[in-house]
Design an enzyme around this catalytic site. Structure first.
Site, PDB file in Angstrom:
ATOM      1  N   GLN A   1       0.807  -1.226   0.000  1.00 30.29           N
ATOM      2  CA  GLN A   1       0.000   0.000   0.000  1.00 30.29           C
ATOM      3  C   GLN A   1       0.839   1.274   0.000  1.00 30.29           C
ATOM      4  OE1 GLN A   1      -2.552  -1.486   3.493  1.00 30.29           O
ATOM      5  NE2 GLN A   1      -3.891  -0.050   2.442  1.00 30.29           N
TER       6      GLN A   1
ATOM      7  N   CYS B   1     -10.536   0.628   4.070  1.00 31.83           N
ATOM      8  CA  CYS B   1      -9.137   0.442   3.686  1.00 31.83           C
ATOM      9  C   CYS B   1      -8.556   1.788   3.270  1.00 31.83           C
ATOM     10  CB  CYS B   1      -9.075  -0.546   2.522  1.00 31.83           C
ATOM     11  SG  CYS B   1      -7.409  -0.810   1.900  1.00 31.83           S
ATOM     12  N   LEU B   2      -7.341   2.074   3.714  1.00 28.26           N
ATOM     13  CA  LEU B   2      -6.714   3.350   3.359  1.00 28.26           C
ATOM     14  C   LEU B   2      -6.480   3.458   1.852  1.00 28.26           C
ATOM     15  CD1 LEU B   2      -4.101   3.554   6.274  1.00 28.26           C
ATOM     16  CD2 LEU B   2      -6.234   4.853   6.064  1.00 28.26           C
TER      17      LEU B   2
ATOM     18  N   HIS C   1      -7.457  -9.100   6.174  1.00 30.27           N
ATOM     19  CA  HIS C   1      -7.458  -7.933   5.283  1.00 30.27           C
ATOM     20  C   HIS C   1      -6.028  -7.593   4.819  1.00 30.27           C
ATOM     21  CE1 HIS C   1      -9.054  -3.779   4.180  1.00 30.27           C
ATOM     22  NE2 HIS C   1      -7.746  -3.635   4.072  1.00 30.27           N
ATOM     23  N   GLU C   2      -5.099  -7.559   5.774  1.00 36.90           N
ATOM     24  CA  GLU C   2      -3.722  -7.167   5.429  1.00 36.90           C
ATOM     25  C   GLU C   2      -3.008  -8.255   4.624  1.00 36.90           C
ATOM     26  OE1 GLU C   2      -3.124  -4.145   5.695  1.00 36.90           O
ATOM     27  OE2 GLU C   2      -4.790  -3.730   7.040  1.00 36.90           O
TER      28      GLU C   2
ATOM     29  N   HIS D   1      -3.892  -8.080   1.056  1.00 36.26           N
ATOM     30  CA  HIS D   1      -3.121  -7.065   0.322  1.00 36.26           C
ATOM     31  C   HIS D   1      -1.837  -7.642  -0.262  1.00 36.26           C
ATOM     32  CE1 HIS D   1      -5.118  -3.227   0.723  1.00 36.26           C
ATOM     33  NE2 HIS D   1      -5.267  -3.346   2.033  1.00 36.26           N
TER      34      HIS D   1
HETATM   35 NI    NI Z   1      -6.477  -2.231   3.304  1.00 36.31          NI
END
Ligand code: NI
Length: 169
Positions: free
Chosen positions: A51, A94-95, A136-137, A140
């Site tokens: 990210q 999510c960012l 979630h992470e 990614h």
């Molecule tokens: Ni995220």
């Protein structure tokens, strides 16, 4: 420490699979500091290296926020070994996916293995909120975003929203 730029949807970089970290010295340690700083600045509970434009298998998270003291957690080369049950994560965000919160179906508990920032093995038996954050992470790191777990319709609506927003700039 510096604030890193967060890559946002639909940037294709978010679709890359992260490469395993082979050397925990130098660059990785600096990246961990900067990722933690960036995560707290952005009021996130987790952040994957991908990210911030770094395609290595590394995540930071802190599910203790709101309880006063910070407790940054680091996982290098994390893998989900087992997952059990189903729960709905309410209003997941999510960012890298601005302007959207949605309910996502997740496993209720997961067993995760990886390494801490000193290179020692870590094994985490997680449930509830922590299990959701880890799923979630780790998603990614495999190029998966939480919108990929939504219905085709919801995802399409979000795509349109972002297209409109980009055109409007
Ligand atoms: Ni995220």
């Amino acid at each position: 420490m510096s604030t890193l730029n967060i890559v946002t949807y639909p940037d294709k970089f978010l679709r890359l699979s992260a490469a395993p970290v082979k050397d925990i010295a130098g660059t990785i340690q600096k990246m961990i500091e900067d990722m933690a700083y960036t995560m707290y600045e952005s009021k996130g509970v987790g952040l994957a290296a991908i990210q911030v434009g770094f395609d290595k298998s590394l995540i930071v998270y802190d599910v203790s926020q709101g309880e006063g003291k910070r407790s940054i957690q680091v996982l290098i080369n994390p893998k989900i070994i087992e997952s059990h049950g189903r729960i709905t994560s309410e209003k997941e965000g999510c960012l890298s996916v601005p302007d959207l919160r949605a309910d996502v179906k997740r496993a209720e508990s997961v067993l995760v293995e990886g390494f801490n920032r000193d290179g020692n093995p870590r094994r985490i038996d997680a449930e509830g909120h922590l299990a959701i954050v880890l799923q979630h992470e780790i998603d990614h790191l495999n190029g998966i975003l939480f919108i990929d777990h939504l219905s085709v319709l919801k995802k399409e609506l979000y795509k349109r929203h972002i297209k409109k927003k980009i055109r409007g700039k």
